[in-house]
Scaffold this active site. Structure first.
Site, PDB file in Angstrom:
ATOM      1  N   ASP A  99       9.260   2.820   0.112  1.00  0.00           N
ATOM      2  CA  ASP A  99       8.168   3.419   0.874  1.00  0.00           C
ATOM      3  C   ASP A  99       8.351   2.994   2.325  1.00  0.00           C
ATOM      4  O   ASP A  99       7.935   1.908   2.721  1.00  0.00           O
ATOM      5  CB  ASP A  99       6.819   2.971   0.310  1.00  0.00           C
ATOM      6  CG  ASP A  99       5.656   3.582   1.090  1.00  0.00           C
ATOM      7  OD1 ASP A  99       5.896   4.172   2.168  1.00  0.00           O
ATOM      8  OD2 ASP A  99       4.510   3.462   0.620  1.00  0.00           O
TER       9      ASP A  99
ATOM     10  N   TYR B 234       0.852  -1.184   0.000  1.00  0.00           N
ATOM     11  CA  TYR B 234       0.000   0.000   0.000  1.00  0.00           C
ATOM     12  C   TYR B 234       0.885   1.229   0.000  1.00  0.00           C
ATOM     13  O   TYR B 234       1.823   1.315   0.787  1.00  0.00           O
ATOM     14  CB  TYR B 234      -0.896  -0.002   1.249  1.00  0.00           C
ATOM     15  CG  TYR B 234      -1.804   1.206   1.359  1.00  0.00           C
ATOM     16  CD1 TYR B 234      -2.788   1.448   0.406  1.00  0.00           C
ATOM     17  CD2 TYR B 234      -1.689   2.097   2.433  1.00  0.00           C
ATOM     18  CE1 TYR B 234      -3.631   2.560   0.517  1.00  0.00           C
ATOM     19  CE2 TYR B 234      -2.528   3.201   2.541  1.00  0.00           C
ATOM     20  CZ  TYR B 234      -3.498   3.421   1.585  1.00  0.00           C
ATOM     21  OH  TYR B 234      -4.331   4.510   1.689  1.00  0.00           O
TER      22      TYR B 234
ATOM     23  N   LYS C 245       3.788   8.598   9.097  1.00  0.00           N
ATOM     24  CA  LYS C 245       3.528   7.938  10.387  1.00  0.00           C
ATOM     25  C   LYS C 245       4.502   8.372  11.490  1.00  0.00           C
ATOM     26  O   LYS C 245       4.350   9.465  12.015  1.00  0.00           O
ATOM     27  CB  LYS C 245       3.452   6.431  10.164  1.00  0.00           C
ATOM     28  CG  LYS C 245       2.266   6.137   9.213  1.00  0.00           C
ATOM     29  CD  LYS C 245       1.836   4.722   9.004  1.00  0.00           C
ATOM     30  CE  LYS C 245       0.521   4.697   8.242  1.00  0.00           C
ATOM     31  NZ  LYS C 245       0.496   3.935   7.033  1.00  0.00           N
TER      32      LYS C 245
HETATM   33  C1  LIG Z   1      -0.011   4.472   5.655  1.00  0.00           C
HETATM   34  C2  LIG Z   1       0.828   4.263   4.464  1.00  0.00           C
HETATM   35  C3  LIG Z   1       0.858   5.173   3.406  1.00  0.00           C
HETATM   36  C4  LIG Z   1      -0.080   6.336   3.327  1.00  0.00           C
HETATM   37  O1  LIG Z   1       0.107   7.251   4.353  1.00  0.00           O
HETATM   38  P1  LIG Z   1      -1.099   8.252   4.720  1.00  0.00           P
HETATM   39  O2  LIG Z   1      -0.496   9.158   5.738  1.00  0.00           O
HETATM   40  O3  LIG Z   1      -2.204   7.394   5.253  1.00  0.00           O
HETATM   41  O4  LIG Z   1      -1.497   8.957   3.488  1.00  0.00           O
HETATM   42  C5  LIG Z   1       1.769   4.976   2.399  1.00  0.00           C
HETATM   43  N1  LIG Z   1       2.598   3.930   2.414  1.00  0.00           N
HETATM   44  C6  LIG Z   1       2.596   3.019   3.413  1.00  0.00           C
HETATM   45  C7  LIG Z   1       3.568   1.892   3.394  1.00  0.00           C
HETATM   46  C8  LIG Z   1       1.688   3.145   4.451  1.00  0.00           C
HETATM   47  O5  LIG Z   1       1.634   2.219   5.415  1.00  0.00           O
END
Ligand SMILES: *Cc1c(COP(=O)(O)O)cnc(C)c1O
Length: 424
Positions: A231, A143, A259
């Protein structure tokens, strides 16, 4: 669910689609209606009825210190007393950028945004601008937020809704997105601008990179002239001081963060080598900006959070998580419930079955076998909150003491017995 929570949800659904501002919170994939959080402290949240839960959601990762850490609250309050947003640069942005550059070997320059989604969207645009290519390779079950080009086979956020894709994303928006299976090296050609990957996949439960996978991606990208994008929105500042890149010894060209870096306030960031980052406006032709980017309250919360994550913190977190994994596994086994709990540092996956998955198809088979919702509700009833979706990881924090972890395992034993009794 008790009355105050239910009444709030009834009001919420009248004015907010599904009653929530992010889909997984609606309990759609586990059934029932959500608890509404009134306050939180350390490892705990309290719902609208005053019921306390040991919380392993921790805002899906930002709560690495636990909720409402006094030093973080104090730094936010101090920042707020000087005003909340200016539209001009501040020292706080420079300080946090210096901290990121200092921690992440190979990252020379960083730009702050307000969410992980913005970070990945911007990194992809930058990779395309810097290479002059269009193609993006992503992995099924990873994701990367909800930008159109990256929503294909998106893992938790999408998978928890039982959606395979997303209405409203045009064929054109995903025409240059190639989806490959996780843990298999994709073939790259000279149309590929970037390969984006969660270095530890934490949005399909938890799947570690197979030995050689990340190294293989690095060499494949080098050979094809494509950029490698990690990511690290979940893994960054969590798996080590330098995140997954440090832990696995593989250096990407671009990083995405979110995060933890915001300490519970809205922050994302993307960064990398100078020769890539200098394509960004105002230096280069790739536009990217944000009214609230580098917000002073968010910078303060991020700074304090990173400062508190000393070297010992990552070992303590890993030890806590290992204790939780063992405690839960023993509790489930004793009750006669087959479980696998893959762990990487302080990230913990939870599946009910016999074999840990290595890709999205295997993760899906376990996540959809009907057991997670039963265990979820059995735990919730007894005061332990997991994420309301089988594709999410657990996020134990530095505030989860051994006593809290042991209490969790005890509750899990009773909950698992109840689930097994219901099954027979
Ligand atoms: C949570 C998440 C995102 C998106 O971050 P948001 O602050 O919710 O937009 C992107 N990449 C990873 C791996 C994530 O866990």
């Amino acid at each position: 669910m008790t009355d105050a929570n239910r009444l709030l949800f009834e009001r919420a659904v009248r004015v907010i689609p599904g009653g929530v501002n992010s889909p997984v919170r609606a309990f759609g994939s586990v059934g029932g209606t959500p608890y509404f959080v009134e306050r939180a402290d350390g490892p705990y949240v309290w719902d609208a009825d005053g019921k306390r839960y040991i919380d392993y959601v921790q805002s899906y990762g930002p709560g690495i210190l636990g909720h409402a850490h006094p030093a973080v609250l104090e730094s936010i309050a101090r920042a707020a007393s000087n005003g909340t947003s200016y539209g001009a640069p501040t020292e706080a942005e420079v300080v946090l950028a210096e901290m990121v550059v200092d921690r992440i070997a190979g990252l020379e320059s960083v730009r702050f945004v307000s969410s992980g989604t913005e970070a990945t969207m911007s990194a992809i645009r930058l990779a395309r601008g810097a290479t002059g290519r269009s193609g993006i390779v992503k992995f099924a079950g990873c994701y990367h937020g909800h930008g159109d080009a990256l929503l294909a086979a998106g893992g938790s956020g999408v998978a928890n809704q039982g959606l395979t894709g997303c209405d409203g994303v045009t064929a054109g928006a995903v025409a240059d997105t190639i989806v490959a299976p996780y843990n298999v090296l994709p073939d790259l050609d000279d149309t590929v601008a970037a390969v984006i990957v969660e270095p530890v996949a934490a949005n399909m439960g938890l799947i570690a990179p197979a030995p050689g996978f990340l190294e293989g991606l690095r060499s494949a990208c080098d050979a094809a002239g494509a950029l490698l994008v990690f990511d690290e929105v979940i893994t960054g500042f969590r798996l080590a001081r330098g995140g997954a890149a440090e832990r696995f010894g593989v250096t990407p060209d671009l990083w995405c963060f979110g995060k933890v870096i915001g300490g519970g306030l809205p922050v994302g960031a993307f960064g990398g080598r100078w020769d890539v980052m200098e394509h960004l406006a105002p230096l280069g032709g790739v536009y990217q900006g944000g009214t609230l980017s580098g917000n002073p309250l968010a910078m303060a919360a991020g700074r304090t959070t990173l400062e508190l994550l000393d070297d010992g913190a990552f070992d303590r977190l890993a030890a806590t998580t290992a204790r939780l994994a063992t405690g839960l596994a023993d509790a489930f086994t004793t009750a006669g419930l087959a479980s696998v709990l893959p762990r990487v540092g302080s990230l913990l996956g939870i599946y009910f079955g016999d074999v840990a998955p290595s890709d999205f198809d295997e993760a899906k088979a376990l996540a959809e076998n009907g057991l997670y919702p039963m265990v979820f509700h059995a735990l919730l009833e007894r005061g332990v909150a997991l994420a309301p979706g089988a594709y999410e990881a657990m996020f134990p924090s530095l505030a989860h003491s051994d006593a809290v972890v042991d209490e969790t395992a005890e509750v899990a034993g009773v909950a698992a017995e109840a689930v097994v009794a219901d099954l027979s």
